[in-house]
Design a protein around this motif. Sequence first.
Motif, PDB file in Angstrom:
ATOM      1  N   MET A 170      -5.740   0.569   8.646  1.00  0.00           N
ATOM      2  CA  MET A 170      -4.386   0.643   8.330  1.00  0.00           C
ATOM      3  C   MET A 170      -4.528   1.849   7.267  1.00  0.00           C
ATOM      4  N   GLU A 171      -3.583   3.119   7.747  1.00  0.00           N
ATOM      5  CA  GLU A 171      -3.575   4.103   6.938  1.00  0.00           C
ATOM      6  C   GLU A 171      -2.097   4.332   6.434  1.00  0.00           C
ATOM      7  N   VAL A 172      -1.778   4.552   5.105  1.00  0.00           N
ATOM      8  CA  VAL A 172      -0.543   4.951   4.661  1.00  0.00           C
ATOM      9  C   VAL A 172      -0.762   5.912   3.705  1.00  0.00           C
ATOM     10  N   THR A 173       0.588   6.762   3.626  1.00  0.00           N
ATOM     11  CA  THR A 173       0.676   8.021   2.767  1.00  0.00           C
ATOM     12  C   THR A 173       2.045   8.166   2.026  1.00  0.00           C
ATOM     13  N   GLY A 174       1.802   8.347   0.976  1.00  0.00           N
ATOM     14  CA  GLY A 174       2.949   8.654  -0.174  1.00  0.00           C
ATOM     15  C   GLY A 174       2.983  10.035  -0.641  1.00  0.00           C
ATOM     16  N   ARG A 175       4.076  10.569  -0.624  1.00  0.00           N
ATOM     17  CA  ARG A 175       4.280  12.055  -0.988  1.00  0.00           C
ATOM     18  C   ARG A 175       5.529  12.130  -2.167  1.00  0.00           C
ATOM     19  N   ALA A 176       5.193  13.262  -2.752  1.00  0.00           N
ATOM     20  CA  ALA A 176       6.031  13.564  -3.853  1.00  0.00           C
ATOM     21  C   ALA A 176       6.109  15.022  -3.924  1.00  0.00           C
ATOM     22  N   THR A 177       7.240  15.599  -4.259  1.00  0.00           N
ATOM     23  CA  THR A 177       7.272  17.141  -4.496  1.00  0.00           C
ATOM     24  C   THR A 177       7.324  17.435  -6.031  1.00  0.00           C
ATOM     25  N   VAL A 178       6.304  18.354  -6.337  1.00  0.00           N
ATOM     26  CA  VAL A 178       6.437  18.770  -7.776  1.00  0.00           C
ATOM     27  C   VAL A 178       7.401  19.648  -8.096  1.00  0.00           C
ATOM     28  N   GLU A 179       8.047  19.258  -9.103  1.00  0.00           N
ATOM     29  CA  GLU A 179       9.284  20.256  -9.492  1.00  0.00           C
ATOM     30  C   GLU A 179       8.755  21.298 -10.411  1.00  0.00           C
TER      31      GLU A 179
ATOM     32  N   ASP B  99      -5.083  15.092 -10.938  1.00  0.00           N
ATOM     33  CA  ASP B  99      -5.459  14.549  -9.469  1.00  0.00           C
ATOM     34  C   ASP B  99      -6.050  13.137  -9.559  1.00  0.00           C
ATOM     35  N   ALA B 100      -6.944  13.017 -10.747  1.00  0.00           N
ATOM     36  CA  ALA B 100      -7.790  11.792 -10.925  1.00  0.00           C
ATOM     37  C   ALA B 100      -7.034  10.591 -11.306  1.00  0.00           C
ATOM     38  N   ASP B 101      -5.817  11.346 -12.127  1.00  0.00           N
ATOM     39  CA  ASP B 101      -5.054  10.211 -12.831  1.00  0.00           C
ATOM     40  C   ASP B 101      -4.076   9.732 -11.611  1.00  0.00           C
ATOM     41  N   GLY B 102      -3.570  10.442 -10.642  1.00  0.00           N
ATOM     42  CA  GLY B 102      -2.783   9.937  -9.632  1.00  0.00           C
ATOM     43  C   GLY B 102      -3.558   9.094  -8.960  1.00  0.00           C
ATOM     44  N   VAL B 103      -4.723   9.309  -8.534  1.00  0.00           N
ATOM     45  CA  VAL B 103      -5.777   8.300  -7.798  1.00  0.00           C
ATOM     46  C   VAL B 103      -5.841   7.170  -8.368  1.00  0.00           C
TER      47      VAL B 103
ATOM     48  N   LEU C  87       0.742  -1.076  -0.093  1.00  0.00           N
ATOM     49  CA  LEU C  87       0.127  -0.089  -0.032  1.00  0.00           C
ATOM     50  C   LEU C  87       0.932   1.184  -0.009  1.00  0.00           C
ATOM     51  N   ALA C  88       1.755   1.402   0.722  1.00  0.00           N
ATOM     52  CA  ALA C  88       2.788   2.523   0.688  1.00  0.00           C
ATOM     53  C   ALA C  88       3.514   2.610  -0.615  1.00  0.00           C
ATOM     54  N   ASP C  89       4.018   1.641  -1.038  1.00  0.00           N
ATOM     55  CA  ASP C  89       4.558   1.631  -2.583  1.00  0.00           C
ATOM     56  C   ASP C  89       3.568   2.330  -3.552  1.00  0.00           C
ATOM     57  N   ALA C  90       2.496   1.739  -3.482  1.00  0.00           N
ATOM     58  CA  ALA C  90       1.300   2.166  -4.424  1.00  0.00           C
ATOM     59  C   ALA C  90       1.099   3.621  -4.183  1.00  0.00           C
ATOM     60  N   ALA C  91       0.879   3.956  -2.818  1.00  0.00           N
ATOM     61  CA  ALA C  91       0.650   5.573  -2.587  1.00  0.00           C
ATOM     62  C   ALA C  91       1.734   6.247  -3.078  1.00  0.00           C
ATOM     63  N   ALA C  92       2.883   6.141  -2.808  1.00  0.00           N
ATOM     64  CA  ALA C  92       4.237   6.893  -3.330  1.00  0.00           C
ATOM     65  C   ALA C  92       4.234   7.029  -4.731  1.00  0.00           C
ATOM     66  N   GLU C  93       3.992   5.726  -5.395  1.00  0.00           N
ATOM     67  CA  GLU C  93       3.942   5.567  -6.899  1.00  0.00           C
ATOM     68  C   GLU C  93       2.585   6.527  -7.627  1.00  0.00           C
ATOM     69  N   GLY C  94       1.689   6.695  -7.024  1.00  0.00           N
ATOM     70  CA  GLY C  94       0.592   7.493  -7.261  1.00  0.00           C
ATOM     71  C   GLY C  94       0.870   8.915  -7.179  1.00  0.00           C
ATOM     72  N   ALA C  95       1.595   9.487  -5.987  1.00  0.00           N
ATOM     73  CA  ALA C  95       2.100  10.686  -5.657  1.00  0.00           C
ATOM     74  C   ALA C  95       3.064  11.065  -6.850  1.00  0.00           C
ATOM     75  N   ARG C  96       4.037  10.110  -7.252  1.00  0.00           N
ATOM     76  CA  ARG C  96       5.018  10.545  -8.123  1.00  0.00           C
ATOM     77  C   ARG C  96       4.509  10.743  -9.558  1.00  0.00           C
ATOM     78  N   TYR C  97       3.469   9.728  -9.817  1.00  0.00           N
ATOM     79  CA  TYR C  97       2.713   9.845 -11.056  1.00  0.00           C
ATOM     80  C   TYR C  97       2.204  11.263 -11.132  1.00  0.00           C
ATOM     81  N   ARG C  98       1.435  11.743 -10.283  1.00  0.00           N
ATOM     82  CA  ARG C  98       0.571  12.993 -10.244  1.00  0.00           C
ATOM     83  C   ARG C  98       1.591  14.131 -10.348  1.00  0.00           C
ATOM     84  N   ALA C  99       2.831  13.902  -9.870  1.00  0.00           N
ATOM     85  CA  ALA C  99       3.693  15.080  -9.774  1.00  0.00           C
ATOM     86  C   ALA C  99       4.317  15.387 -11.079  1.00  0.00           C
ATOM     87  N   LEU C 100       3.947  14.587 -12.068  1.00  0.00           N
ATOM     88  CA  LEU C 100       4.682  14.642 -13.294  1.00  0.00           C
ATOM     89  C   LEU C 100       3.733  15.665 -14.342  1.00  0.00           C
ATOM     90  N   VAL C 101       4.191  16.532 -15.215  1.00  0.00           N
ATOM     91  CA  VAL C 101       3.603  17.567 -15.725  1.00  0.00           C
ATOM     92  C   VAL C 101       2.468  17.031 -16.696  1.00  0.00           C
TER      93      VAL C 101
END
Length: 109
Positions: free
Chosen positions: A97-106, A41-45, A23-37
């Motif tokens: 269970m709750e997990v969070t994935g984060r990504a910074t938008v460059e 938001d719906a695509d990341g989810v 779950l943590a890996d999927a959340a982080a991957e979704g956040a990284r995917y959303r950070a792309l130009v």
Amino acid sequence: MLLVALLLAVLQLAFALHVRNTLADAAAEGARYRALVGVTDADGVQRTRTLIATALGEAYARDVALTRSGSGGDEVIEVTVRAPLPALGLLGPANAMEVTGRATVEPLD
């Protein structure tokens, strides 16, 4: 008999950790995917839900939320997943269970 019970408890703990890490890996991957130009938001989810459903099943991909926050001029994407805690096989209390994935938008230059 005690050895069998101990073995089953260790296997269940290992399975719960596997679910949490997935779950943590999927959340982080979704956040990284959303950070792309060009990605919404719906695509990341949806990316997060697809990864979870493929690895663990639809029951674990029901509660996925995406939020944005800013700190010091940097935008941070957070994808939060709430899922059942597998206490007996795949069964367990919902949203325990709750997990969070984060990504910074460059920023674009």
